[in-house]
Scaffold this active site. Structure first.
Site, PDB file in Angstrom:
ATOM      1  N   PRO A 127       0.840  -1.236   0.124  1.00  0.00           N
ATOM      2  CA  PRO A 127       0.204   0.078   0.007  1.00  0.00           C
ATOM      3  C   PRO A 127       1.124   1.102   0.147  1.00  0.00           C
ATOM      4  CG  PRO A 127       0.145  -0.970   2.202  1.00  0.00           C
ATOM      5  CD  PRO A 127       0.631  -2.117   1.300  1.00  0.00           C
ATOM      6  N   HIS A 142       7.754   0.326   7.279  1.00  0.00           N
ATOM      7  CA  HIS A 142       6.984   1.237   6.763  1.00  0.00           C
ATOM      8  C   HIS A 142       8.036   1.892   5.652  1.00  0.00           C
ATOM      9  CE1 HIS A 142       2.935   3.079   6.739  1.00  0.00           C
ATOM     10  NE2 HIS A 142       3.273   3.843   5.846  1.00  0.00           N
ATOM     11  N   GLY A 173       7.139  -1.769  -2.473  1.00  0.00           N
ATOM     12  CA  GLY A 173       6.566  -0.350  -2.383  1.00  0.00           C
ATOM     13  C   GLY A 173       6.830   0.245  -3.559  1.00  0.00           C
ATOM     14  N   ASP A 197       8.449  -6.660   3.979  1.00  0.00           N
ATOM     15  CA  ASP A 197       8.911  -5.577   2.945  1.00  0.00           C
ATOM     16  C   ASP A 197       9.824  -4.637   3.533  1.00  0.00           C
ATOM     17  OD1 ASP A 197       7.921  -3.481   4.386  1.00  0.00           O
ATOM     18  OD2 ASP A 197       6.245  -3.355   3.378  1.00  0.00           O
ATOM     19  N   GLY A 198      10.351  -4.047   2.345  1.00  0.00           N
ATOM     20  CA  GLY A 198      11.549  -3.193   2.770  1.00  0.00           C
ATOM     21  C   GLY A 198      12.578  -3.201   1.744  1.00  0.00           C
TER      22      GLY A 198
HETATM   23  C1  LIG Z   1       5.185   7.426  -0.487  1.00  0.00           C
HETATM   24  C2  LIG Z   1       4.899   6.091   0.394  1.00  0.00           C
HETATM   25  C3  LIG Z   1       3.421   6.112   0.695  1.00  0.00           C
HETATM   26  C4  LIG Z   1       3.015   4.980   1.566  1.00  0.00           C
HETATM   27  N1  LIG Z   1       1.982   4.985   1.976  1.00  0.00           N
HETATM   28  C5  LIG Z   1       1.625   3.946   2.899  1.00  0.00           C
HETATM   29  C6  LIG Z   1       0.231   3.534   3.692  1.00  0.00           C
HETATM   30  O1  LIG Z   1      -0.612   4.376   3.087  1.00  0.00           O
HETATM   31  N2  LIG Z   1      -0.046   2.846   3.808  1.00  0.00           N
HETATM   32  C7  LIG Z   1       0.893   1.583   4.325  1.00  0.00           C
HETATM   33  O2  LIG Z   1       0.599   0.657   5.171  1.00  0.00           O
HETATM   34  N3  LIG Z   1       2.209   1.800   3.976  1.00  0.00           N
HETATM   35  C8  LIG Z   1       2.445   2.834   3.207  1.00  0.00           C
HETATM   36  N4  LIG Z   1       3.828   2.779   2.701  1.00  0.00           N
HETATM   37  C9  LIG Z   1       4.750   1.629   3.126  1.00  0.00           C
HETATM   38  C10 LIG Z   1       4.633   0.765   2.225  1.00  0.00           C
HETATM   39  O3  LIG Z   1       3.603   0.071   2.106  1.00  0.00           O
HETATM   40  C11 LIG Z   1       5.815  -0.209   2.157  1.00  0.00           C
HETATM   41  O4  LIG Z   1       5.992  -0.566   3.614  1.00  0.00           O
HETATM   42  C12 LIG Z   1       7.218   0.410   1.943  1.00  0.00           C
HETATM   43  O5  LIG Z   1       7.109   1.387   0.649  1.00  0.00           O
HETATM   44  C13 LIG Z   1       8.011  -0.973   1.679  1.00  0.00           C
HETATM   45  O6  LIG Z   1       9.245  -0.483   1.202  1.00  0.00           O
HETATM   46  P1  LIG Z   1       9.784  -0.265  -0.484  1.00  0.00           P
HETATM   47  O7  LIG Z   1       9.298   0.907  -0.477  1.00  0.00           O
HETATM   48  O8  LIG Z   1      11.234   0.065  -0.062  1.00  0.00           O
HETATM   49  O9  LIG Z   1       9.726  -1.517  -1.067  1.00  0.00           O
HETATM   50  C14 LIG Z   1       4.155   4.056   1.887  1.00  0.00           C
HETATM   51  C15 LIG Z   1       5.584   4.052   1.668  1.00  0.00           C
HETATM   52  C16 LIG Z   1       5.902   5.237   0.638  1.00  0.00           C
HETATM   53  C17 LIG Z   1       7.221   5.364  -0.077  1.00  0.00           C
END
Ligand SMILES: Cc1cc2nc3c(=O)[nH]c(=O)nc-3n(C[C@H](O)[C@H](O)[C@H](O)COP(=O)(O)O)c2cc1C
Length: 337
Positions: free
Chosen positions: A87, A236, A290, A267-268
């Site tokens: 998400p 996150h 993400g 994730d991450g």
């Molecule tokens: C711009 C942005 C907005 C995000 N918004 C949400 C969200 O609304 N809800 C949520 O559970 N995680 C949110 N996340 C976290 C992602 O779900 C996820 O945990 C994370 O991006 C994983 O890492 P990665 O981007 O390195 O793959 C957000 C991440 C980013 C970069």
């Protein structure tokens, strides 16, 4: 669609909010929250990438695996690969403002379905975004998972009902967003959840219920005690707390404590099919990705998302051959060097 072309388009459409670096590792965007980076020094995002980069795989070539099966079944759904689009919400705030929430999320949902996986959609301070996300899911047979912010339980339960009405096949709360003060500024309170509050949320729905943002054994054990169906080991994307370890670093201990008692997602910093094998080798049942889905949607809409998922699937398959894994179930600690 050509992958490099997609990256070029994404760079233009992200309007400076993301540089679409060769390695999406959190360095160039450190501190850019709002934006696409990690909070503060950016180290939690950077550690996600680094902790995964450190993991090496055992290459195996004397076996009979030539046509691996990358599919799994999770939350009652068959998927062609153990991968979800994570998400990610807030186009106007985080992603340069050129593309609307719907223009971004619709290709993610459709592209994932087209490629045999599913998207998760999120929630923000602005209620309209969740409603928009749910509309998109509804138009696509509810094929996706909804994550709601850790508002007061009464508000979450109302939103869970909306997700049910949209036909989502699982729901969750990104509990790690309890420290996002920007959310409270919009007149609603986010809060850390006690075990009793988590139990109340779990009891409010028949759908599988997921807690996202688990980084310690203690919190994972609490999730099991609360009867939650799945956890997402996640910081996150490094956006809520500076100076945490990378998720790949904490995953093995969490797996040791709760594997088999609860579904473990993680994730991450996951970018490629090789990274997917690493996380599953460390004990995750499936992964979320993400930022690369933002690049894919901004760079090529539904085609861009399909291109990215097909790339992931082909890398996953090649890595399974070279680690001697016929099925996703065969990927275990033995693949880790
Ligand atoms: C711009 C942005 C907005 C995000 N918004 C949400 C969200 O609304 N809800 C949520 O559970 N995680 C949110 N996340 C976290 C992602 O779900 C996820 O945990 C994370 O991006 C994983 O890492 P990665 O981007 O390195 O793959 C957000 C991440 C980013 C970069």
């Amino acid at each position: 669609m050509d992958y490099k072309e997609m990256l070029k388009n994404a760079r233009a459409n992200l309007n400076g909010s993301c540089k679409v670096c060769k390695a999406c590792n959190g360095i160039a965007c450190a501190g850019e929250v709002p934006g696409m980076g990690g909070k503060g020094s950016g180290s939690s995002f950077i550690e996600n990438f680094k902790s995964l980069e450190k993991i090496k795989l055992n290459m195996r070539v004397t076996h009979n695996v030539n046509n691996p099966d990358t599919s799994i079944e999770l939350f009652g759904r068959k998927m062609e690969a153990p991968i979800f689009a994570a998400p990610v919400t807030g186009t106007t705030l985080n992603m340069g403002g050129k593309i609307t929430e719907r223009e971004y999320i619709e290709p993610v949902v459709k592209g994932c379905i087209n490629s045999g996986i599913y998207a998760m959609v999120g929630d923000t301070a602005i209620d309209a975004f969740l409603i928009e996300n749910l509309d998109v899911l509804k138009e696509n047979n509810g094929d996706g998972i909804v994550f709601i912010k850790p508002w007061e339980n009464e508000d979450i339960i109302k939103k869970i009902k909306l997700a049910e009405e949209a036909g989502a096949f699982a729901v969750g709360v990104d509990v790690d967003a309890c420290g996002l003060v920007t959310l409270s500024m919009h007149g609603k309170t986010v809060e850390a959840k006690t075990i009793d509050k988590i139990k109340e949320l779990k009891a409010s729905t028949k759908l599988p219920f997921i807690l996202k943002g688990i980084m310690t054994v203690e919190d994972a054990l609490m999730a099991v005690e609360a009867g939650v169906d799945a956890i997402v080991v996640s910081n996150h994307g490094g956006r809520v707390l500076d100076c945490t370890p990378g998720s790949a670093e904490v995953l093995p201990k969490i797996v040791q404590a709760v594997k088999g008692k609860i579904t473990i997602l993680a994730d991450g910093g996951i970018r490629t099919g090789v990274d997917v094998v690493k996380m599953i080798g460390l004990g995750a049942d499936a992964v979320l990705i993400g930022r690369p889905f933002v690049t894919a949607s901004f760079g090529g809409a539904t085609d861009g998302v399909i291109t990215y998922v097909e790339k992931l699937k082909s890398e996953l398959s090649a890595t399974m051959i070279l680690t001697g894994c016929q099925t996703i179930n065969d990927i275990n600690e033995k693949v880790i060097f």
